[in-house]
Design a protein around this motif. Sequence first.
Motif, PDB file in Angstrom:
ATOM      1  N   UNK A 139       0.841  -1.183   0.000  1.00 57.34           N
ATOM      2  CA  UNK A 139       0.000   0.000   0.000  1.00 57.34           C
ATOM      3  C   UNK A 139       0.876   1.233   0.000  1.00 57.34           C
ATOM      4  N   UNK A 140       0.315   2.351  -0.418  1.00 60.54           N
ATOM      5  CA  UNK A 140       1.061   3.614  -0.421  1.00 60.54           C
ATOM      6  C   UNK A 140       0.837   4.404   0.862  1.00 60.54           C
ATOM      7  N   UNK A 141      -0.308   4.175   1.491  1.00 61.13           N
ATOM      8  CA  UNK A 141      -0.666   4.816   2.752  1.00 61.13           C
ATOM      9  C   UNK A 141      -1.328   3.771   3.644  1.00 61.13           C
ATOM     10  N   UNK A 142      -1.420   4.082   4.932  1.00 56.85           N
ATOM     11  CA  UNK A 142      -2.183   3.227   5.848  1.00 56.85           C
ATOM     12  C   UNK A 142      -3.295   4.057   6.469  1.00 56.85           C
ATOM     13  N   UNK A 143      -4.480   3.453   6.554  1.00 57.77           N
ATOM     14  CA  UNK A 143      -5.608   4.084   7.218  1.00 57.77           C
ATOM     15  C   UNK A 143      -5.753   3.493   8.607  1.00 57.77           C
ATOM     16  N   UNK A 144      -5.682   4.342   9.613  1.00 58.17           N
ATOM     17  CA  UNK A 144      -5.770   3.884  11.004  1.00 58.17           C
ATOM     18  C   UNK A 144      -7.057   4.393  11.631  1.00 58.17           C
ATOM     19  N   UNK A 145      -7.845   3.502  12.175  1.00 58.89           N
ATOM     20  CA  UNK A 145      -9.071   3.877  12.864  1.00 58.89           C
ATOM     21  C   UNK A 145      -8.942   3.661  14.358  1.00 58.89           C
ATOM     22  N   UNK A 146      -9.231   2.444  14.807  1.00 60.79           N
ATOM     23  CA  UNK A 146      -9.183   2.141  16.237  1.00 60.79           C
ATOM     24  C   UNK A 146      -7.825   2.431  16.884  1.00 60.79           C
ATOM     25  N   UNK A 147      -6.688   2.212  16.195  1.00 61.63           N
ATOM     26  CA  UNK A 147      -5.407   2.542  16.835  1.00 61.63           C
ATOM     27  C   UNK A 147      -5.273   4.002  17.244  1.00 61.63           C
ATOM     28  N   UNK A 148      -5.913   4.917  16.511  1.00 67.01           N
ATOM     29  CA  UNK A 148      -5.840   6.329  16.881  1.00 67.01           C
ATOM     30  C   UNK A 148      -6.855   6.693  17.956  1.00 67.01           C
ATOM     31  N   UNK A 149      -7.749   5.788  18.276  1.00 64.60           N
ATOM     32  CA  UNK A 149      -8.580   5.968  19.464  1.00 64.60           C
ATOM     33  C   UNK A 149      -7.818   5.501  20.700  1.00 64.60           C
ATOM     34  N   UNK A 150      -7.146   4.367  20.568  1.00 64.47           N
ATOM     35  CA  UNK A 150      -6.351   3.868  21.700  1.00 64.47           C
ATOM     36  C   UNK A 150      -5.248   4.855  22.056  1.00 64.47           C
ATOM     37  N   UNK A 151      -4.642   5.465  21.042  1.00 68.40           N
ATOM     38  CA  UNK A 151      -3.589   6.467  21.289  1.00 68.40           C
ATOM     39  C   UNK A 151      -3.563   7.463  20.135  1.00 68.40           C
ATOM     40  N   UNK A 152      -4.200   8.637  20.316  1.00 67.42           N
ATOM     41  CA  UNK A 152      -4.196   9.640  19.250  1.00 67.42           C
ATOM     42  C   UNK A 152      -2.801  10.108  18.858  1.00 67.42           C
ATOM     43  N   UNK A 153      -1.822   9.935  19.747  1.00 69.18           N
ATOM     44  CA  UNK A 153      -0.442  10.352  19.450  1.00 69.18           C
ATOM     45  C   UNK A 153       0.383   9.231  18.829  1.00 69.18           C
ATOM     46  N   UNK A 154      -0.275   8.196  18.352  1.00 67.54           N
ATOM     47  CA  UNK A 154       0.399   7.085  17.669  1.00 67.54           C
ATOM     48  C   UNK A 154       1.366   7.599  16.599  1.00 67.54           C
ATOM     49  N   UNK A 155       0.936   8.480  15.667  1.00 68.66           N
ATOM     50  CA  UNK A 155       1.877   8.950  14.637  1.00 68.66           C
ATOM     51  C   UNK A 155       3.045   9.742  15.220  1.00 68.66           C
ATOM     52  N   UNK A 156       2.766  10.624  16.160  1.00 71.98           N
ATOM     53  CA  UNK A 156       3.814  11.453  16.756  1.00 71.98           C
ATOM     54  C   UNK A 156       4.862  10.591  17.444  1.00 71.98           C
ATOM     55  N   UNK A 157       4.438   9.641  18.238  1.00 70.23           N
ATOM     56  CA  UNK A 157       5.377   8.782  18.964  1.00 70.23           C
ATOM     57  C   UNK A 157       6.193   7.916  18.008  1.00 70.23           C
ATOM     58  N   UNK A 158       5.539   7.397  16.966  1.00 67.66           N
ATOM     59  CA  UNK A 158       6.269   6.598  15.984  1.00 67.66           C
ATOM     60  C   UNK A 158       7.291   7.456  15.241  1.00 67.66           C
ATOM     61  N   UNK A 159       6.917   8.695  14.913  1.00 72.81           N
ATOM     62  CA  UNK A 159       7.835   9.582  14.182  1.00 72.81           C
ATOM     63  C   UNK A 159       9.064   9.924  15.007  1.00 72.81           C
TER      64      UNK A 159
END
Length: 645
Positions: free
Chosen positions: A318-338
């Motif tokens: 895939x070129x992108x990932x769509x995240x639903x429930x993971x961003x409810x569990x932790x809205x800062x998922x992208x920030x922490x991964x980055x």
Amino acid sequence: MSKKFPNLFSPAKIGNLTLKNRIIKAPQSSGMSNIDGSVTERLVRYYRDQAAGGAAMIIVEYAYIDDIGSKSAHCHLGISNNEHIPGLAWLAENIREQGSIPAIQIEHCGRQKFLGTQPICAPSEIPWPKLWNQYGVQAVPHALTIEEIQDIVHAFGDAALRAKTAGFELVEIHGAHGYLLTNFFSPTTNRRNDLYGGSLENRMRIYLEVYRDIRKKVGPDFPVTIRLSGTDYEPDGFGIEDTIALAKALESEGIDALHISGGDHHTMIHQVSPMSMSICHNTWAAEAIKKEVKIPVIASGSITLPEYAEEIISSKKGDFVGLGRPLWADPEWPLKASEDRPEDIRPCIRCNEGCLERSFFLYKAVTCGLNPVISREGELKLKPASKVKNIAVIGAGPAGMEAARVCKLRGHNVTIFEEKKTKGGLAVEAAVPEFKADIRPLTKYQITAIEKLGIPVVNKQATEADLKDFDSVICATGSTPVKPCIPGTDKKIVADALDILNKTVKPGKNIVVIGGGLVGSETALHLSENGHDVTLVEMLPQIMNDVAVTDLLAYTERISKTNMRVLTSTRLVEVIDDGVIVESKGCTKKLPADTVVLALGLKSRQSLYDSLVQKGKEAYLIGDAVKPGKIMDAFHTAYRIGLKI
């Protein structure tokens, strides 16, 4: 740039938009709008927090396109008339202010109208089975006429123009998950014999007409994407070959990207997959479609951890990932991964308790089993304590560690007492079956949080003397198995389910499990899938009465693939040396067994709390110590007590 996830945090384009990374917030209905579909302050606060977490794009939840039959759910967001535009503009601007691109999904519910109210519209008079069971003939949809189909096509275009006017920078057409467009696409729900039924060309016709109407109204450069199910997983539905043909047709028309998911609400375990289903559950479909098209493909569904997302991008699934429930569990998922801090991400365990079972299915706004703040943004925010206290937390299970984390972040001095050598409480046993492996990263996250915060853990059973100098005591003392007063349950062949899971007891080949609740059913399934001959005995007419509907569906499917026997309406009478005596409908019989496993429930451990309160100590109960429950109960009670002290 992230060193651990370089591909996930590289920029890429959808149409004329450049996304700063490959993470997109997938659309999910929240139940936070007003009854007329207008935007609420609550909804704005929620999306503002989601956007602040670092995702490149936020696709706002599906918005209904007309005021006739497209509204699906309670407090459903609307985009059906121009009076929705002011609120939508407010919402889009808030998302943009947090550094994320605002997008919105538009839909018509078709036969999947959760509200169960007419009019219900679909290509054919075939009701959604769940709605039929609930409402009977009221659930039968009206078969749309050609003129009505064209009105809906134009309504999609009008809704897209409203989205553009409101300031959204991309519109996604909802063409997945059993809503109206898939009602046309799937032979399961389309029995027409006109231009919109029969052949694949006819079944995909409405998709192309909707896209053309939208493109005509928003102009040639405005990005338009569509969400598709790779398959609806229905036995007589559509497969990946049909979806690939549809994807290629849409690409030839000029669609800017394809967002790939799977399933419908009749096969919802493939749409909102529980933890017993495979991770990245529908990525195979995204990969198959990506091989056939040149436009960007968004993979979505059960992509819970950054390493999974990185692999999808790096391997070109895939070129992108769509995240639903993971961003409810932790809205800062992208920030922490980055920031290369994946260990700090609170991972979604796909329990579906907060987001579905205890909220949306009950006509409430959604929440998250691990994150009580979802839908309560601005209300349950962590704030420094007005007075710093010395706090003892008794127990390092899910509830105890969460309470300790919250109290420490608020500035309190916290000490944990844990009588076991390992942290995690009953989550350790719960995570033993491979079909519950999602719990393992959660326990790891909690332990890491405690260690990073420098919270000391005293490995001993706390006594009142140990606690005399603490200002407050949080009792996360958990629960213990119920011991039944049944003859023979003290025999050597008897073991508790927890002792089987933690390997204190090695089971024999032939096993009888007594108790078909969540623990008993999972233990029996785990043993059966590992080669044991298992009989599950439950005194009620049905097993798994206390599980989420998605777990019930998934476990039932797994059990059907094993040799496990299930005896319901059957009661344990006695344990004997080589088995058990059970009774059903007035008749008794023997079930031979090498091992008898008891899973007859849990009872709270409250003796320490009772003693402390009796002596005037400030003490609180959380988690299983309040009432045996699930991980959601542990996290929610712990968080709220942590805020209170």
